[in-house]
Motif scaffolding. Structure first.
Motif, PDB file in Angstrom:
ATOM      1  N   ALA A 239       0.829  -1.214   0.000  1.00 37.08           N
ATOM      2  CA  ALA A 239       0.000   0.000   0.000  1.00 37.08           C
ATOM      3  C   ALA A 239       0.862   1.264   0.000  1.00 37.08           C
ATOM      4  CB  ALA A 239      -0.939   0.009   1.198  1.00 37.08           C
TER       5      ALA A 239
ATOM      6  N   SER B  46      -4.809  -1.666  -1.619  1.00 35.21           N
ATOM      7  CA  SER B  46      -4.378  -3.044  -1.390  1.00 35.21           C
ATOM      8  C   SER B  46      -4.878  -3.970  -2.484  1.00 35.21           C
ATOM      9  CB  SER B  46      -4.908  -3.547  -0.045  1.00 35.21           C
ATOM     10  OG  SER B  46      -4.281  -2.877   1.013  1.00 35.21           O
TER      11      SER B  46
ATOM     12  N   ASP C 297      -2.827  -6.984   3.432  1.00 33.60           N
ATOM     13  CA  ASP C 297      -1.574  -7.223   2.715  1.00 33.60           C
ATOM     14  C   ASP C 297      -0.422  -6.304   3.130  1.00 33.60           C
ATOM     15  OD1 ASP C 297      -2.344  -4.835   1.479  1.00 33.60           O
ATOM     16  OD2 ASP C 297      -2.292  -5.642  -0.550  1.00 33.60           O
ATOM     17  N   THR C 298      -0.685  -5.315   3.988  1.00 28.97           N
ATOM     18  CA  THR C 298       0.348  -4.404   4.475  1.00 28.97           C
ATOM     19  C   THR C 298       0.388  -4.499   5.998  1.00 28.97           C
ATOM     20  OG1 THR C 298      -0.029  -2.927   2.607  1.00 28.97           O
ATOM     21  CG2 THR C 298       1.085  -1.982   4.521  1.00 28.97           C
TER      22      THR C 298
ATOM     23  N   THR D 178      -5.434  -2.875   5.479  1.00 28.03           N
ATOM     24  CA  THR D 178      -5.990  -3.001   4.143  1.00 28.03           C
ATOM     25  C   THR D 178      -6.299  -1.585   3.676  1.00 28.03           C
ATOM     26  OG1 THR D 178      -7.022  -5.104   4.755  1.00 28.03           O
ATOM     27  CG2 THR D 178      -7.810  -4.034   2.729  1.00 28.03           C
ATOM     28  N   SER D 179      -5.737  -1.222   2.539  1.00 30.00           N
ATOM     29  CA  SER D 179      -5.934   0.108   1.994  1.00 30.00           C
ATOM     30  C   SER D 179      -7.050   0.066   0.946  1.00 30.00           C
ATOM     31  CB  SER D 179      -4.627   0.595   1.368  1.00 30.00           C
ATOM     32  OG  SER D 179      -4.805   1.846   0.757  1.00 30.00           O
TER      33      SER D 179
END
Length: 103
Positions: free
Chosen positions: A49, A76, A81-82, A99-100
């Protein structure tokens, strides 16, 4: 002694950042200890992200929360994922999955 953190008031360890195209939307990370003091740094790993921190460290912590802002530059590809990591030396002492999202 433990290092504690919250993102936007959420201390659950999993949350969302808004990453609308062409703008930034800052969120607040609160960092503190349950007793005593600590010197820490922040990093995002993995960082799909493309997180940007207002201050990466060293950050001096006490039982009074220290506020650092963060924003995502990309959305994301998948949930969580970050990961924001709080490091004391080379040891990860706290982490928060991000999560972005666009909206």
């Amino acid at each position: 002694m433990a290092v504690l953190m919250s993102l936007g008031g959420n201390a659950a360890g999993d949350g969302f950042l808004i990453a609308p195209l062409g703008t930034t939307y800052d969120a607040e990370i609160a960092l503190w200890t349950d007793a005593g003091t600590a010197s820490v740094t922040l990093q995002a790993s993995p960082n799909p992200a493309n997180l940007v921190f207002s201050m990466a460290g060293p950050i001096s912590l006490s039982t009074v929360p220290t506020i650092v802002t963060v924003h995502a530059q990309l959305q994301s590809a998948s949930r969580g994922d970050t990961t924001i990591q709080v490091l004391q030396g080379t040891t990860v002492v706290a982490s928060f999955n991000i999560t972005s999202i666009k909206h």
